[in-house]
Design a protein around this motif. Structure first.
Motif, PDB file in Angstrom:
ATOM      1  N   GLY A  81       0.852  -1.188   0.000  1.00 61.18           N
ATOM      2  CA  GLY A  81       0.000   0.000   0.000  1.00 61.18           C
ATOM      3  C   GLY A  81       0.881   1.227   0.000  1.00 61.18           C
ATOM      4  N   GLN A  82       0.537   2.186  -0.864  1.00 64.20           N
ATOM      5  CA  GLN A  82       1.333   3.399  -0.914  1.00 64.20           C
ATOM      6  C   GLN A  82       0.444   4.578  -1.245  1.00 64.20           C
ATOM      7  OE1 GLN A  82       4.418   4.202  -4.078  1.00 64.20           O
ATOM      8  NE2 GLN A  82       5.757   3.942  -2.296  1.00 64.20           N
ATOM      9  N   GLY A  83       0.684   5.687  -0.579  1.00 62.16           N
ATOM     10  CA  GLY A  83      -0.060   6.905  -0.848  1.00 62.16           C
ATOM     11  C   GLY A  83       0.795   8.115  -0.548  1.00 62.16           C
ATOM     12  N   SER A  84       0.406   9.245  -1.131  1.00 58.77           N
ATOM     13  CA  SER A  84       1.149  10.476  -0.893  1.00 58.77           C
ATOM     14  C   SER A  84       0.228  11.534  -0.299  1.00 58.77           C
ATOM     15  CB  SER A  84       1.787  10.981  -2.182  1.00 58.77           C
ATOM     16  OG  SER A  84       0.791  11.284  -3.144  1.00 58.77           O
ATOM     17  N   LEU A  85       0.788  12.317   0.594  1.00 59.39           N
ATOM     18  CA  LEU A  85       0.110  13.451   1.205  1.00 59.39           C
ATOM     19  C   LEU A  85       0.887  14.678   0.754  1.00 59.39           C
ATOM     20  CD1 LEU A  85       0.626  11.038   3.599  1.00 59.39           C
ATOM     21  CD2 LEU A  85      -1.198  12.369   4.590  1.00 59.39           C
ATOM     22  N   SER A  86       0.216  15.648   0.142  1.00 60.15           N
ATOM     23  CA  SER A  86       0.914  16.791  -0.445  1.00 60.15           C
ATOM     24  C   SER A  86       0.349  18.115   0.035  1.00 60.15           C
ATOM     25  CB  SER A  86       0.810  16.743  -1.975  1.00 60.15           C
ATOM     26  OG  SER A  86       1.390  15.568  -2.481  1.00 60.15           O
ATOM     27  N   TRP A  87       1.258  19.079   0.210  1.00 59.11           N
ATOM     28  CA  TRP A  87       0.901  20.443   0.569  1.00 59.11           C
ATOM     29  C   TRP A  87       1.559  21.376  -0.432  1.00 59.11           C
ATOM     30  CZ3 TRP A  87       2.063  16.618   3.922  1.00 59.11           C
ATOM     31  CH2 TRP A  87       1.197  16.372   4.985  1.00 59.11           C
ATOM     32  N   ASP A  88       0.833  22.398  -0.882  1.00 59.10           N
ATOM     33  CA  ASP A  88       1.407  23.443  -1.729  1.00 59.10           C
ATOM     34  C   ASP A  88       2.145  24.439  -0.857  1.00 59.10           C
ATOM     35  OD1 ASP A  88       0.336  22.385  -4.094  1.00 59.10           O
ATOM     36  OD2 ASP A  88      -1.548  23.488  -3.831  1.00 59.10           O
ATOM     37  N   ASP A  89       2.994  25.268  -1.480  1.00 52.46           N
ATOM     38  CA  ASP A  89       3.713  26.297  -0.745  1.00 52.46           C
ATOM     39  C   ASP A  89       2.719  27.215  -0.042  1.00 52.46           C
ATOM     40  OD1 ASP A  89       6.073  27.520   0.119  1.00 52.46           O
ATOM     41  OD2 ASP A  89       5.950  29.036  -1.468  1.00 52.46           O
TER      42      ASP A  89
END
Length: 133
Positions: A81-89
């Motif tokens: 299982g793999q996932g990404s959590l992303s935030w913009d600047d």
């Protein structure tokens, strides 16, 4: 505002964004940075199906992506299982990712009771808490 995305490489595990945890445990807290991945083992509660909830807090507000991965510790590669959590600047705050729906072990009777996890980040250090059910 953060976003959570499941990787197309995921198999035999459900990866999804959640808003919190149903765990009654305190969780395991640590910081993760870009120098090296943080790894550990998540264990299910006795008699419960394994669920891993991970809370990641990006408090510095810089652009950042955290990749969370769970793998089969038995060596049989029964799941990934793999996932990404992303935030913009300019974005900060917490995001949650959940791994659930693990398959039974090779005997097709025994529930999966543990998984290995790793977390890597592309930017500043983040605060992480891992909860299990």
């Amino acid at each position: 505002m953060s976003t959570v995305n499941a990787s197309p490489q995921t198999f035999n595990v459900v990866v999804q964004q959640v808003s919190g945890t149903q765990s009654s445990k305190l969780g395991s807290s640590f910081n993760a940075g870009s120098i090296a991945p943080v790894t550990g083992t998540a264990l299910a509660s006795p008699g419960e199906m394994l669920t891993v909830d991970i809370k990641v807090t990006n408090s510095r507000g810089g652009a950042n992506t955290v990749t969370a991965t769970v793998t089969d510790p038995s060596g049989s590669n029964g799941f990934l299982g793999q996932g990404s959590l992303s935030w913009d600047d300019g974005d900060d705050g917490a995001a949650w990712i959940e791994f659930t729906g693990f398959p039974r072990q090779a005997d097709q009777v025994t529930e999966t009771g543990e998984c290995e996890y790793s977390l890597t980040t592309s930017g500043d250090d983040v605060s992480v808490t891992v909860f299990t059910i």
